[in-house]
Scaffold this motif. Structure first.
Motif, PDB file in Angstrom:
ATOM      1  N   ALA A   1      27.428  68.607  75.522  1.00 38.06           N
ATOM      2  CA  ALA A   1      28.009  68.495  75.757  1.00 38.06           C
ATOM      3  C   ALA A   1      28.534  66.757  75.178  1.00 38.06           C
ATOM      4  O   ALA A   1      29.187  66.155  75.115  1.00 38.06           O
ATOM      5  CB  ALA A   1      28.421  67.867  77.655  1.00 38.06           C
ATOM      6  N   LEU A   2      27.363  65.607  75.451  1.00 36.99           N
ATOM      7  CA  LEU A   2      26.935  64.557  75.233  1.00 36.99           C
ATOM      8  C   LEU A   2      27.014  64.638  73.779  1.00 36.99           C
ATOM      9  O   LEU A   2      27.561  64.121  72.902  1.00 36.99           O
ATOM     10  CB  LEU A   2      25.734  63.891  75.745  1.00 36.99           C
ATOM     11  CG  LEU A   2      25.178  62.731  74.652  1.00 36.99           C
ATOM     12  CD1 LEU A   2      25.825  61.348  75.272  1.00 36.99           C
ATOM     13  CD2 LEU A   2      23.422  62.461  75.023  1.00 36.99           C
ATOM     14  N   CYS A   3      26.881  65.517  72.387  1.00 33.77           N
ATOM     15  CA  CYS A   3      26.203  65.722  71.747  1.00 33.77           C
ATOM     16  C   CYS A   3      27.411  65.909  70.906  1.00 33.77           C
ATOM     17  O   CYS A   3      28.594  65.171  70.150  1.00 33.77           O
ATOM     18  CB  CYS A   3      25.746  67.199  70.959  1.00 33.77           C
ATOM     19  SG  CYS A   3      23.793  65.902  71.484  1.00 33.77           S
ATOM     20  N   ASN A   4      28.926  66.494  71.341  1.00 38.36           N
ATOM     21  CA  ASN A   4      29.994  66.701  70.981  1.00 38.36           C
ATOM     22  C   ASN A   4      30.721  65.611  70.462  1.00 38.36           C
ATOM     23  O   ASN A   4      31.816  65.720  70.219  1.00 38.36           O
ATOM     24  CB  ASN A   4      31.145  67.499  71.950  1.00 38.36           C
ATOM     25  CG  ASN A   4      29.957  69.508  72.445  1.00 38.36           C
ATOM     26  OD1 ASN A   4      29.473  69.775  70.884  1.00 38.36           O
ATOM     27  ND2 ASN A   4      30.807  70.225  72.965  1.00 38.36           N
ATOM     28  N   ILE A   5      30.270  64.168  71.408  1.00 40.57           N
ATOM     29  CA  ILE A   5      31.301  63.696  71.358  1.00 40.57           C
ATOM     30  C   ILE A   5      30.559  62.942  70.874  1.00 40.57           C
ATOM     31  O   ILE A   5      31.378  62.179  70.193  1.00 40.57           O
ATOM     32  CB  ILE A   5      31.258  63.261  72.956  1.00 40.57           C
ATOM     33  CG1 ILE A   5      32.150  64.170  73.873  1.00 40.57           C
ATOM     34  CG2 ILE A   5      32.512  61.834  72.723  1.00 40.57           C
ATOM     35  CD1 ILE A   5      33.142  64.301  73.873  1.00 40.57           C
ATOM     36  N   ILE A   6      29.912  62.308  70.281  1.00 39.68           N
ATOM     37  CA  ILE A   6      28.881  61.362  70.177  1.00 39.68           C
ATOM     38  C   ILE A   6      28.408  61.499  68.274  1.00 39.68           C
ATOM     39  O   ILE A   6      28.016  60.587  67.682  1.00 39.68           O
ATOM     40  CB  ILE A   6      27.375  60.360  70.242  1.00 39.68           C
ATOM     41  CG1 ILE A   6      26.457  61.500  70.825  1.00 39.68           C
ATOM     42  CG2 ILE A   6      27.477  60.081  72.280  1.00 39.68           C
ATOM     43  CD1 ILE A   6      25.202  61.117  71.145  1.00 39.68           C
ATOM     44  N   VAL A   7      28.061  62.845  68.486  1.00 40.48           N
ATOM     45  CA  VAL A   7      27.054  63.106  66.780  1.00 40.48           C
ATOM     46  C   VAL A   7      28.693  62.538  65.679  1.00 40.48           C
ATOM     47  O   VAL A   7      28.220  62.319  64.794  1.00 40.48           O
ATOM     48  CB  VAL A   7      26.991  64.916  66.704  1.00 40.48           C
ATOM     49  CG1 VAL A   7      27.300  65.181  65.369  1.00 40.48           C
ATOM     50  CG2 VAL A   7      26.248  65.050  67.473  1.00 40.48           C
ATOM     51  N   PRO A   8      30.057  63.416  65.861  1.00 40.07           N
ATOM     52  CA  PRO A   8      30.527  62.949  65.040  1.00 40.07           C
ATOM     53  C   PRO A   8      30.711  61.148  64.576  1.00 40.07           C
ATOM     54  O   PRO A   8      31.010  61.287  63.513  1.00 40.07           O
ATOM     55  CB  PRO A   8      32.545  62.994  65.000  1.00 40.07           C
ATOM     56  CG  PRO A   8      32.052  64.234  66.147  1.00 40.07           C
ATOM     57  CD  PRO A   8      30.687  63.963  67.282  1.00 40.07           C
ATOM     58  N   ILE A   9      30.626  60.037  65.573  1.00 36.30           N
ATOM     59  CA  ILE A   9      30.811  58.818  65.351  1.00 36.30           C
ATOM     60  C   ILE A   9      29.646  58.732  64.730  1.00 36.30           C
ATOM     61  O   ILE A   9      29.469  58.077  63.399  1.00 36.30           O
ATOM     62  CB  ILE A   9      30.392  58.130  66.285  1.00 36.30           C
ATOM     63  CG1 ILE A   9      31.399  58.730  67.634  1.00 36.30           C
ATOM     64  CG2 ILE A   9      30.068  56.704  66.720  1.00 36.30           C
ATOM     65  CD1 ILE A   9      31.088  57.759  69.452  1.00 36.30           C
ATOM     66  N   PHE A  10      28.076  59.173  64.819  1.00 34.10           N
ATOM     67  CA  PHE A  10      26.672  58.780  64.341  1.00 34.10           C
ATOM     68  C   PHE A  10      27.014  59.565  62.530  1.00 34.10           C
ATOM     69  O   PHE A  10      26.555  59.083  61.576  1.00 34.10           O
ATOM     70  CB  PHE A  10      25.660  59.271  64.526  1.00 34.10           C
ATOM     71  CG  PHE A  10      25.237  58.887  65.801  1.00 34.10           C
ATOM     72  CD1 PHE A  10      24.691  57.276  65.655  1.00 34.10           C
ATOM     73  CD2 PHE A  10      25.964  57.997  66.989  1.00 34.10           C
ATOM     74  CE1 PHE A  10      24.786  56.497  66.266  1.00 34.10           C
ATOM     75  CE2 PHE A  10      25.621  57.528  68.031  1.00 34.10           C
ATOM     76  CZ  PHE A  10      24.807  55.877  67.952  1.00 34.10           C
ATOM     77  N   GLU A  11      27.612  61.030  62.585  1.00 31.75           N
ATOM     78  CA  GLU A  11      27.769  61.555  61.244  1.00 31.75           C
ATOM     79  C   GLU A  11      27.842  60.524  60.073  1.00 31.75           C
ATOM     80  O   GLU A  11      27.967  60.888  58.838  1.00 31.75           O
ATOM     81  CB  GLU A  11      28.311  63.007  61.428  1.00 31.75           C
ATOM     82  CG  GLU A  11      28.720  63.475  59.900  1.00 31.75           C
ATOM     83  CD  GLU A  11      27.325  64.537  59.639  1.00 31.75           C
ATOM     84  OE1 GLU A  11      26.952  64.680  59.200  1.00 31.75           O
ATOM     85  OE2 GLU A  11      26.812  64.391  61.140  1.00 31.75           O
ATOM     86  N   ARG A  12      28.999  60.391  60.955  1.00 29.48           N
ATOM     87  CA  ARG A  12      29.959  59.856  59.266  1.00 29.48           C
ATOM     88  C   ARG A  12      28.958  58.306  58.728  1.00 29.48           C
ATOM     89  O   ARG A  12      29.413  57.716  57.543  1.00 29.48           O
ATOM     90  CB  ARG A  12      31.253  58.555  59.605  1.00 29.48           C
ATOM     91  CG  ARG A  12      32.457  59.748  60.761  1.00 29.48           C
ATOM     92  CD  ARG A  12      33.507  59.057  60.801  1.00 29.48           C
ATOM     93  NE  ARG A  12      33.269  58.078  61.678  1.00 29.48           N
ATOM     94  CZ  ARG A  12      33.723  59.018  62.709  1.00 29.48           C
ATOM     95  NH1 ARG A  12      34.619  60.059  62.970  1.00 29.48           N
ATOM     96  NH2 ARG A  12      33.614  57.865  64.412  1.00 29.48           N
ATOM     97  N   THR A  13      27.758  58.261  59.435  1.00 25.67           N
ATOM     98  CA  THR A  13      27.338  57.019  58.728  1.00 25.67           C
ATOM     99  C   THR A  13      25.666  57.545  58.149  1.00 25.67           C
ATOM    100  O   THR A  13      25.171  56.417  57.585  1.00 25.67           O
ATOM    101  CB  THR A  13      26.642  56.251  60.342  1.00 25.67           C
ATOM    102  OG1 THR A  13      25.502  57.144  60.998  1.00 25.67           O
ATOM    103  CG2 THR A  13      27.901  55.557  60.957  1.00 25.67           C
ATOM    104  N   PHE A  14      25.640  59.024  58.111  1.00 22.64           N
ATOM    105  CA  PHE A  14      24.329  59.307  57.376  1.00 22.64           C
ATOM    106  C   PHE A  14      24.781  59.855  55.996  1.00 22.64           C
ATOM    107  O   PHE A  14      25.939  60.333  55.768  1.00 22.64           O
ATOM    108  CB  PHE A  14      24.198  61.349  57.913  1.00 22.64           C
ATOM    109  CG  PHE A  14      23.800  60.719  59.598  1.00 22.64           C
ATOM    110  CD1 PHE A  14      23.297  59.912  60.611  1.00 22.64           C
ATOM    111  CD2 PHE A  14      23.835  61.896  60.335  1.00 22.64           C
ATOM    112  CE1 PHE A  14      22.009  59.581  61.582  1.00 22.64           C
ATOM    113  CE2 PHE A  14      23.471  61.623  61.697  1.00 22.64           C
ATOM    114  CZ  PHE A  14      22.941  60.701  61.675  1.00 22.64           C
ATOM    115  N   ILE A  15      24.390  58.964  55.598  1.00 18.31           N
ATOM    116  CA  ILE A  15      23.867  59.386  54.060  1.00 18.31           C
ATOM    117  C   ILE A  15      24.279  61.248  53.318  1.00 18.31           C
ATOM    118  O   ILE A  15      23.595  61.906  54.154  1.00 18.31           O
ATOM    119  CB  ILE A  15      22.553  59.214  53.237  1.00 18.31           C
ATOM    120  CG1 ILE A  15      21.113  59.998  53.564  1.00 18.31           C
ATOM    121  CG2 ILE A  15      21.960  57.817  53.217  1.00 18.31           C
ATOM    122  CD1 ILE A  15      20.018  59.463  52.294  1.00 18.31           C
TER     123      ILE A  15
END
Length: 359
Positions: A88-102
């Motif tokens: 439930a947590l990762c569903n919301i916060i992963v997309p935020i950080f995913e955009r910053t990954f190389i």
């Protein structure tokens, strides 16, 4: 840098928690703890929602066990309801950080799995003279809680979401003891700083990517490494300039001090790609890709045990088909046609299974 707020209502939304439960049970639907949870599904999900909204949620005790292949590691399995919360947590916060990954950070990312990483590694290896290949010592046990929390806060400012993240991190069970000293430490600093994340958690895998994300950007943007790839704690830089990679190693070691990490002194090496490089169970050579001997040995042992279980009636034909199909799908990413035929010939299998995979 933009920091995200007002995420808590998305995390605690019933539909999100319900989706998280479906994600957490993939491949595990018929386990006793999952069946018990699903028997009272609406009640269980409502209770989780209530505990999150009132910030009374408390993670349960981990079940720990050790594996010895390919190397000895402690695996920690959280209770099933906690795994629902993790999703439930990762569903919301992963997309935020995913955009910053190389682009060339792999593992624990949708579409960035083992075989895509192997293809990229092979492309870099076959277009470069040298490779600096490194392994971080005891990565998951070494992740520093204070540093991790500060990295998370660079992108998130929603206090309730940060409360949940902190609660998950703080309730990590005790990991392998790591005593590394860094500049500015006194004798007891490594004992006082909390560190280590349980390998079995979805959140741990995600946090592991956040922890090294700044390092990825340092290698790409400050060192100007054009050919760089990381898979969890294994990473490699490729170049035609030997001195560039020598200097890169020194810079990398200095940077990792900020994260209280060290590269493995033996496993981290600089060498010519013409000699072949090991990566994700394969040995990448200039003209072919072979399966590493130790991986092949383990696979043969598992297949022999599977064959014995079939003869004794412990498993059926479908289980055999799934096992062989999974292993062969992995082997197909190397130059292994003859190897696959040899493996089949060494097994005593029902004729229909043999013909399914031999052609």
């Amino acid at each position: 840098m933009k920091r995200h707020d007002n995420l808590w209502s998305q995390v605690t939304e019933f539909e999100n928690i319900f989706t998280a439960a479906r994600q957490a049970q993939k491949g595990k639907r018929f386990r006793d703890n999952v069946l018990e949870f699903n028997y009272n599904l609406e009640t269980e999900l409502t209770q989780i929602k209530h505990e999150l909204e009132t910030q009374t949620y408390q993670p349960g005790e981990y079940h720990t066990f050790h594996i010895v292949e390919p190397k000895k590691r402690m695996i920690s399995a959280a209770p099933y309801r906690d795994r629902v919360v993790h999703h439930a947590l990762c569903n919301i916060i992963v997309p935020i950080f995913e955009r910053t990954f190389i682009h060339d950070s792999y593992a624990n990312r949708v579409g960035f799995g083992t075989h895509r990483a192997l293809r990229r590694f092979t492309k870099f290896a076959r277009s470069s003279r040298y490779v600096l290949q490194c392994d971080i010592c005891k990565y998951f046990p070494s992740i520093d809680h204070e540093i991790l929390k500060s990295l998370v806060r660079r992108k998130l400012k929603c206090q309730e979401t940060l409360w949940l993240i902190d609660r998950i991190i703080d309730n990590s069970n005790e990991q392998e003891a790591i005593v590394n000293h860094f500049p500015g430490d006194d004798l007891f600093t490594p004992l006082h700083r909390r560190h280590g994340l349980p390998i079995g958690n979805l959140t741990s895998q995600f946090f592991a990517n956040i922890y090294l994300n700044g390092f990825d950007h340092f290698v790409k943007e400050d060192l100007h490494a054009k050919k760089y790839i990381r898979y969890v704690d294994d990473f490699a830089l490729f170049a035609d300039d030997w001195e560039f990679l020598v200097n890169a190693r020194a810079a990398i070691e200095n940077y990792l001090v900020k994260l209280r990490l060290k590269i493995h002194p033996i496993k981290s090496q600089l060498f010519a790609t013409s000699k072949g490089a090991n990566f994700l169970g394969f040995r990448v050579l200039p003209d072919r890709i072979r399966v590493r001997t130790e991986n092949l040995r383990r696979a043969r042992r598992r297949l022999r045990q599977m064959q014995q279980d079939f003869v004794q009636g412990k498993i059926g034909e479908e289980k055999i088909k799934q096992s062989i199909q999974s292993w062969f799908a992995h082997l197909e990413h190397g130059d292994t046609w003859k190897l696959r035929q040899h493996i089949l010939a060494s097994l005593v299998l029902p004729e229909d299974i043999y013909h399914q995979f031999c052609c």
